[in-house]
Write an enzyme that holds these catalytic residues in place. Structure first.
Site, PDB file in Angstrom:
ATOM      1  N   ASP A   1      47.245  13.203  57.357  1.00 37.31           N
ATOM      2  CA  ASP A   1      46.130  13.190  56.415  1.00 37.31           C
ATOM      3  C   ASP A   1      46.388  12.020  55.461  1.00 37.31           C
ATOM      4  O   ASP A   1      47.503  11.482  55.395  1.00 37.31           O
ATOM      5  CB  ASP A   1      45.995  14.519  55.670  1.00 37.31           C
ATOM      6  CG  ASP A   1      44.571  14.703  55.125  1.00 37.31           C
ATOM      7  OD1 ASP A   1      43.851  13.698  54.962  1.00 37.31           O
ATOM      8  OD2 ASP A   1      44.175  15.852  54.854  1.00 37.31           O
TER       9      ASP A   1
HETATM   10  C1  BGC Z   1      40.955  14.829  53.759  1.00 35.52           C
HETATM   11  C2  BGC Z   1      40.640  14.576  55.211  1.00 35.52           C
HETATM   12  C3  BGC Z   1      39.825  13.320  55.357  1.00 35.52           C
HETATM   13  C4  BGC Z   1      40.607  12.165  54.733  1.00 35.52           C
HETATM   14  C5  BGC Z   1      39.910  10.824  54.833  1.00 35.52           C
HETATM   15  C6  BGC Z   1      41.539  13.605  53.069  1.00 35.52           C
HETATM   16  O1  BGC Z   1      41.559  13.783  51.688  1.00 35.52           O
HETATM   17  O2  BGC Z   1      41.836  15.916  53.635  1.00 35.52           O
HETATM   18  O3  BGC Z   1      39.950  15.669  55.745  1.00 35.52           O
HETATM   19  O4  BGC Z   1      39.540  13.069  56.697  1.00 35.52           O
HETATM   20  O5  BGC Z   1      40.800  12.442  53.354  1.00 35.52           O
HETATM   21  O6  BGC Z   1      38.772  10.795  54.051  1.00 35.52           O
END
Ligand code: BGC
Length: 727
Positions: free
Chosen positions: A263
């Site tokens: 993530d």
């Molecule tokens: C989220 C993800 C997301 C990523 C990119 C993170 O804060 O948990 O689900 O895909 O950001 O935006």
């Protein structure tokens, strides 16, 4: 002369199939050989350059070898707008990057219709292709463990079976467009509070029975090509460096051949993460060359702490995904904002809306003779494609409920609007010192008075309340279940002013609607339902669409009755959340503990009525390798066509181990024409009755008696039969 056609056909089919299998294997072998060749040609530096972000959503390729990088994008709601190069999260402000806004996860789940999840996948996959993305950061389907989780709206359900069916269907749809689905967040990201530091302690049984099934299904059945490691820790190790989750279970037991992506900013080490299964490090803060998986990884390989074989495996995985996406043959061009995508949104939204109460039969609205409608509440005009923290979509358009009603009835009915409440959310990251003492949930007397005046002089009042995407947001959990912005006071005032008041609640997660359930006769639940949300809502209210949505999670009477809160394990102590409720998540808890929910899992009414016939099983005794076939008939006893979802639950009688009172094992949504009866057949392989035995580390089917139940919700069981499983 006797011609044995079936045999001939069967032989031909087998020949075609084995030819197809052989050719797929040849293709696989040819691709593997190409990948091995490419890896051999790459320098260590080139390999490492592929393993980390080089901008917020991209990684590098190797241009001299014709290898593209990964081009990822959020996310579940639609293809996010492009960002300004080097500008952090600032939008690029292009005129070409608007996209379709798709219904949120819990809306898709409320359809109980995997074919709609599949259409969602195909449509969003086409949009990803058109926007040149090869990895879509969706679907997201962590279990709804607590109703407060800020991302409940993004996720699907509290039930692992419903979750799995939808996840597989969505993944297959996305990947049919040669775009890799990135299933997320692996695993146990069930709260936003301290999500970057919280350590989840969960029993092996709950892990296997509740939290992993949808991921397992998405990998093994849906063949998802990428997966995102969650922010949190599990059993003391960050998910992005969790050897048990990534190496033992995902890559070992499930045979995952694709890429594990961190993530954003969720990587915490170089050597541990590299050796424990993470393949690509993503994040949003430059300088990217300093990322754990950039220069530090190069140094670690040179120092012998990470083997080049480990690096080759990661690069191999990326190339494997590239050959299925950007480097695949017959790459589709994709399409953006098409009428077909709008139709997909419309169809999902129209099957997601849940009719909670219709005691006065006020719905569908009798439009003949209807002169005035008071449309009240900020949610009648509030757009939800953007909002809060996290992934949104720059929607090409979004029809609000007010616009939907105007388009449906505006020619014949005088539609008057009053805002009713102000929807102000002060996000922690936006707070300034003037906001310190503002109570955003205090009713606004002037707006309420205006709403009452509007309602008084109208034939019908429709109050649109609930949450919005500022209020339900990634990055934080809600504090409680209460309706925000003084909405309850507004509902009370309007209800007192107009006897024909309909309450429409828009949100992605459960709220405390006890008082509304008690005082109001007509209640509709809707979601952040995408570009066509307002049209579908109007069509449900006017009866063009007969509602068929069913709740994908339980609405508790009180927060403290829901398992994580009852056991005081949310949001955890000293940065540890112990999942003491074990397997008793969602309705499994309420049913087993005999706690009556406000609205149960699987609940939802229709404008017609259905009668279920007693269920039949094909046998009474089953061996372990057999399948139980259940048949029931559903009759539409009303005057209009409608869809009903037959839910099949199983309960073990006299189990030697703790079991939930009932578990969903199959379901089917069927259209039943008015006055007609349809036969619904459901099958459950006996092996699906297993529980996870922590001692033997195996799935075990206990011999003995099981209750087989068909119902219209988890608390509306229509028929029960007892069967036996024999060794
Ligand atoms: C989220 C993800 C997301 C990523 C990119 C993170 O804060 O948990 O689900 O895909 O950001 O935006």
């Amino acid at each position: 002369m006797k011609i044995n056609f079936p045999r001939i056909i069967l032989t031909c089919t087998l020949t075609v199939m084995s030819f197809a299998n052989a050719s797929a294997q040849n293709n696989d072998a040819a691709t593997e050989a190409k990948i091995d060749q490419l890896v051999k040609k790459m320098t260590l530096e080139e390999k490492i350059s592929m393993l980390h972000a080089n901008s917020i959503f991209t990684t590098s390729g190797v241009a001299r070898l014709g290898i593209p990088g990964l081009s990822t994008d959020d996310g579940p709601l639609g293809i996010r707008e492009e960002l300004k190069a080097g500008g952090g999260w600032a939008p690029a402000n292009l005129t070409t990057d608007s996209a379709t806004f798709f219904p949120n996860g819990s809306a898709i789940a409320a359809t109980w219709n995997p074919s709609l999840a599949n259409r969602y996948g195909i449509a969003i996959g086409e949009e990803a292709r058109a926007r040149g993305k090869n990895v879509l950061l969706a679907p997201a389907f962590n279990i709804a463990r607590t109703p407060l989780c800020g991302r409940t709206y993004e996720y699907y359900s509290e039930d692992p079976f419903l979750n799995s069916q939808l996840a597989v269907a969505a993944v297959e749809g996305i990947q049919s467009q040669h775009v890799a689905a990135c299933v997320k967040h692996f695993a146990l990201n069930n709260q936003e509070t301290e999500r970057g530091r919280i350590n989840v302690e969960v029993s092996e049984r709950a892990l296997r029975e509740i939290y992993l099934p949808a991921f397992k299904a998405a990998i093994e059945k849906g063949n998802a090509w990428t997966i995102m490691a969650a922010y949190n820790k599990v059993r003391g190790e960050y998910c992005s460096e969790n050897n048990y989750l990534l190496n033992t279970i995902l890559k070992g037991e499930w045979g995952f051949k694709g890429i594990v992506i961190s993530d954003w900013g969720g990587t915490h080490s170089t050597v541990t993460a590299a050796n424990n299964g993470l393949d690509v490090e993503m994040g949003s803060r430059p300088p990217y060359e300093n990322y754990y998986f950039a220069n530090p990884l190069l140094d670690s390989v040179k120092a012998g702490k990470v083997s080049e074989k480990t690096i080759d495996d990661k690069v191999h995985r990326i190339l494997w995904v590239l050959y299925k996406t950007s480097l695949s043959k017959n790459l589709p061009a994709g399409s953006l904002n098409t009428p077909a995508h709008s139709k997909t949104v419309y169809d999902i939204a129209s099957e997601s809306i849940v009719l909670l109460k219709n005691d006065k039969h006020l719905l569908p609205l009798k439009t003949a003779g209807l002169k005035t409608i008071a449309v009240i509440g900020d949610n009648a005009t509030h757009m939800n494609h953007l909002g809060g923290f996290g992934a949104g979509v720059k929607a090409k358009y979004e029809i609000t409920p007010l616009q939907g009603l105007q388009n449906a009835l505006g020619k014949t009915v005088n539609i008057k609007f009053a805002q009713g409440y102000r929807a102000r959310v002060i996000n922690p990251w936006q707070k300034n010192k003037n906001d310190k003492d503002v109570d955003v949930n205090k009713p606004d007397p002037a707006l309420i008075q205006e709403a009452v005046n509007t309602a008084k002089n109208s034939d019908v009042a429709i109050v649109f309340i609930g949450g919005n995407r500022d209020y339900e947001s990634e990055g934080r959990d809600r504090k409680d279940l209460s309706l925000p912005f003084g909405e309850q006071a507004l509902v009370d005032a309007v209800t007192a002013a107009n006897a024909n008041t309909i309450v429409v609640i828009i949100g992605g997660a459960p709220y405390d609607i006890n008082k509304i359930k008690k005082d109001n006769h007509t209640i509709v639940w809707s979601w952040f339902n995408g570009s066509e949300g307002g049209h579908t809502l109007a069509d449900v209210l006017t009866g063009k669409v007969n509602p068929s949505g069913k709740l994908p999670f339980t609405f508790p009477v009180a927060l403290h009755e829901s398992p994580a809160h009852y056991l005081h394990t949310f949001p955890g102590d000293s940065l540890t959340a112990i999942y003491k409720e074990g397997i008793l998540v969602g309705y499994r808890w309420y049913d087993t503990k005999n706690i009556t929910p406000l609205y149960p899992f699987g609940y939802g009414l229709s404008y017609t009525n259905f009668a279920f016939s007693p269920l039949h099983t094909d046998k009474k005794d089953y061996k372990l390798n057999e399948t139980i076939t259940v048949t029931t008939k559903v009759k539409n006893t009303g005057k209009i066509d409608g869809k009903e979802t037959v839910q099949l639950y199983i309960g073990k009688l006299g189990s030697a181990v703790e079991r939930a009172e009932k578990e969903l094992k199959a379901f089917k949504k069927v259209m039943v024409p008015a006055g007609k009866e349809v036969t619904v057949r459901l099958s459950i392989p006996v092996k699906n009755l297993a529980y996870y035995n922590e001692q033997s580390k195996k799935w075990v089917v206990e011999p003995g008696k099981y209750k087989v139940m068909t119902g219209a919700s988890s608390r509306d069981i229509k028929s029960t039969v007892t069967i036996s499983v024999i060794n």
